[in-house]
Structure formats: C-alpha cells, structure tokens
Design a protein around this motif. Structure first.
Motif, short mmCIF file in Angstrom:
data_model
loop_
_atom_site.label_atom_id
_atom_site.label_comp_id
_atom_site.label_asym_id
_atom_site.label_seq_id
_atom_site.Cartn_x
_atom_site.Cartn_y
_atom_site.Cartn_z
N CYS A 149 0.84 -1.21 0.00
CA CYS A 149 0.00 0.00 0.00
C CYS A 149 0.88 1.26 0.00
O CYS A 149 2.08 1.19 0.24
N ASP B 90 0.79 3.37 2.24
CA ASP B 90 0.97 3.62 3.68
C ASP B 90 2.45 3.76 4.05
O ASP B 90 3.28 2.97 3.61
N GLY C 104 -4.00 0.88 -1.33
CA GLY C 104 -4.68 -0.36 -0.98
C GLY C 104 -4.02 -1.63 -1.49
O GLY C 104 -4.56 -2.72 -1.34
N HIS D 214 -3.03 -5.32 3.64
CA HIS D 214 -2.60 -5.03 5.01
C HIS D 214 -3.76 -4.52 5.87
O HIS D 214 -4.77 -4.05 5.39
N CYS E 284 -6.31 -0.49 6.73
CA CYS E 284 -5.82 0.18 5.51
C CYS E 284 -6.65 1.44 5.29
O CYS E 284 -7.85 1.36 5.05
N GLY E 285 -6.00 2.59 5.39
CA GLY E 285 -6.72 3.86 5.25
C GLY E 285 -7.47 3.98 3.93
O GLY E 285 -8.58 4.50 3.90
N HIS E 286 -6.86 3.50 2.87
CA HIS E 286 -7.49 3.63 1.55
C HIS E 286 -8.81 2.84 1.49
O HIS E 286 -9.85 3.37 1.11
ZN LIG Z 1 -3.38 0.83 3.00
#
Ligand SMILES: [Zn+2]
Length: 283
Positions: A32, A34, A50, A92, A128-130
C-alpha cells in the motif's frame, strides 16, 4: 513527537539512505501507499493505494465509471495469476484493528468458527486507510457496497488459506506524498537527527512506473480472458487508459483525506539510481 512536513532537501536525504533497486522477479508484488511499512529487504517497491485490494477496487470503479461489465471472480483470478498466486497478495491492516479483534475474542463467550469467519470478513483490510475511506464514501470512489464486500470476502478467504495480511505498527507519521518513476523503490521510514533528538518520519509512496506496467498487463489479460467486455473496437490500451484515469482519482481522493496539506513530490530515477526531485505543490 513533531510531525514533519518534508522539505525537498530532507526528501533528498531520505532517498539517499532509503532507495533500493527493483527486483525484476518481484516487480509486480505490491504494497500500500501507507508509510508505516518497516524498512525491510523484500519490501515490494510497487506501492499503490490499498495494494492488490485497492487494484480490484480500481477495476470495479473503472467499470462503473466507463460503463462496462466485469466478471468479478475471473478478474480476481487474473490478478492473482499476475502476482504468482493468492499467497502473494499485497494486503494489510494495522495493529489497532488487530488489538480490537484480540479484545473482542476475550469478550465473546461463543467464539466459534462462524463468529471468527464473520469477524474476519468484517475486519479484513480495516487498518488500511485507503480501503477504509472507500467504505466511508463509496460515491466518491465510484464503488458499490457489493463490490467492496466482494473484495473483503475474497481477501478474507485468501487470508484463511494462508495469504499474509501485513499488520502495520505505530501511528501515521507521513510527512510527504512521493510519486516514483523509474526502476527503484524507496523504504518509507526515516529518522532525522535534529537538535532536539531523533525524529521518525514516514512518506506516502505511489510507484507510478510499476503500477502502470502492471496495469497494462492486467488490461491485456482481462480482455484476452474475457473477464471484461468492452464495446466493439475498444482495446486493451483503452482499458489501460481508463484504469490510469480512475487510478489517479483514487490516489488523490485518499491523499486528500489522509495527507491533506502535505507536499507532493515526483521522483524520477535513472538506471543507476540517480534521481530528479520535482515539487508538485501541496495535496
Ligand atoms: Zn493501505
């Protein structure tokens, strides 16, 4: 801890220390964007929103935007073929979610396999923020709830079969968004020596060259194996362009939400690892 907004000179220092050449055998394995990944050898250079889950989301969003249909299962199969099998999925979560699951296990009396399975589907990718932002605003990302559920379900199944869902540790400390072109990767963590001591920083990374290269192959295979049907006369190049356009939207939607105000840089590597850094303004 102070949160940096990375200057161009600081980014140069980070790159000098953290760049690594892409392993040609592993160039299509993804991670990702990240910044919390550990700087470990073997870290996939191909960073994209992602990881592989984000790429499926991108395909579905492109289909919704451009008005073509996708056979979800077939598309997933093709993606896993490109990366050498489901075991190599780049996905993740993070330790915050892992700890929540650990706590709920202790609270639930009948922690049986059904509860465990439901919990896995609900919690997979949630660090995962996305993927999390997609769930919060399906409209902005042009996705349906069914499509997001499909992504979470196949991912949970893959995890059950042994695919590794990386659990990222620590807080978000990203101080820039970096778009990479060329055949080199960058580790995302860096510690600065400052007058007040050591300060950890991280960067969001999107590897444009590798993402594009893999997307071209993905588009070709999707059409060849009829997982996507386009209108007459439209070819793999059209599909690739469409994926690229929507891919840029997905990247910027998430950058706006998670990296607002940070500097955006484009780093272009030459073959020997020499690089040019361009400032592209703020997110
Ligand atoms: Zn992510």
């Amino acid at each position: 801890m102070t949160k940096f907004t990375l200057s161009k000179d600081q980014l140069q220092d980070l790159i000098d220390e953290n760049k690594y050449s892409v392993d040609p055998d592993k160039k299509f394995l993804s991670r990702c964007i990240d910044g919390r990944y550990e700087n470990e050898s073997g870290l996939p250079a191909l960073a994209m929103p992602g990881g592989d889950a984000g790429e499926l989301a991108l395909l579905f969003a492109t289909a919704n935007t451009y008005g073509f249909s996708v056979k979800n299962e077939d598309a997933y199969k093709i993606l896993t073929e490109i990366i050498g099998g489901e075991k190599n999925l780049g996905i993740h979560t993070d330790e915050h979610v892992s700890i929540q699951i650990q706590n709920s296990k202790l609270k639930i009396k009948n922690y049986n396999s059904k509860v465990k399975n439901d919990e896995l589907v609900n919690s997979v990718l949630m660090g995962c923020g996305h993927i999390k932002q997609i769930g919060l605003d399906l409209e902005a990302y042009k996705l349906t709830n069914e499509q997001l559920t499909f992504i979470k379900t196949v991912t949970a199944q893959a995890v059950k079969k042994g695919a590794k869902q990386t659990s990222l540790r620590g807080e978000h400390m990203e101080s820039a968004v970096v778009i990479i072109k060329g055949n080199w990767g960058i580790y995302p963590r860096y510690t600065f020596d400052t007058s007040s001591g050591n300060t950890l920083t991280e960067i969001f990374i999107y590897h444009a060259s590798l993402a594009n290269e893999r997307r071209k192959l993905f588009a070709e295979k999707l059409l060849k194996q009829k997982a996507v049907e386009l209108f007459d006369g439209l070819d793999a190049d059209y599909l690739y362009q469409a994926l690229s356009d929507v891919g840029e939207n997905h990247l910027m939607e998430t950058a706006k939400r998670l990296a607002s105000g940070l500097s955006l840089y484009e780093v272009t590597f030459g073959n020997q690892g020499e690089q040019k850094i361009e400032e592209m303004g703020k997110v």
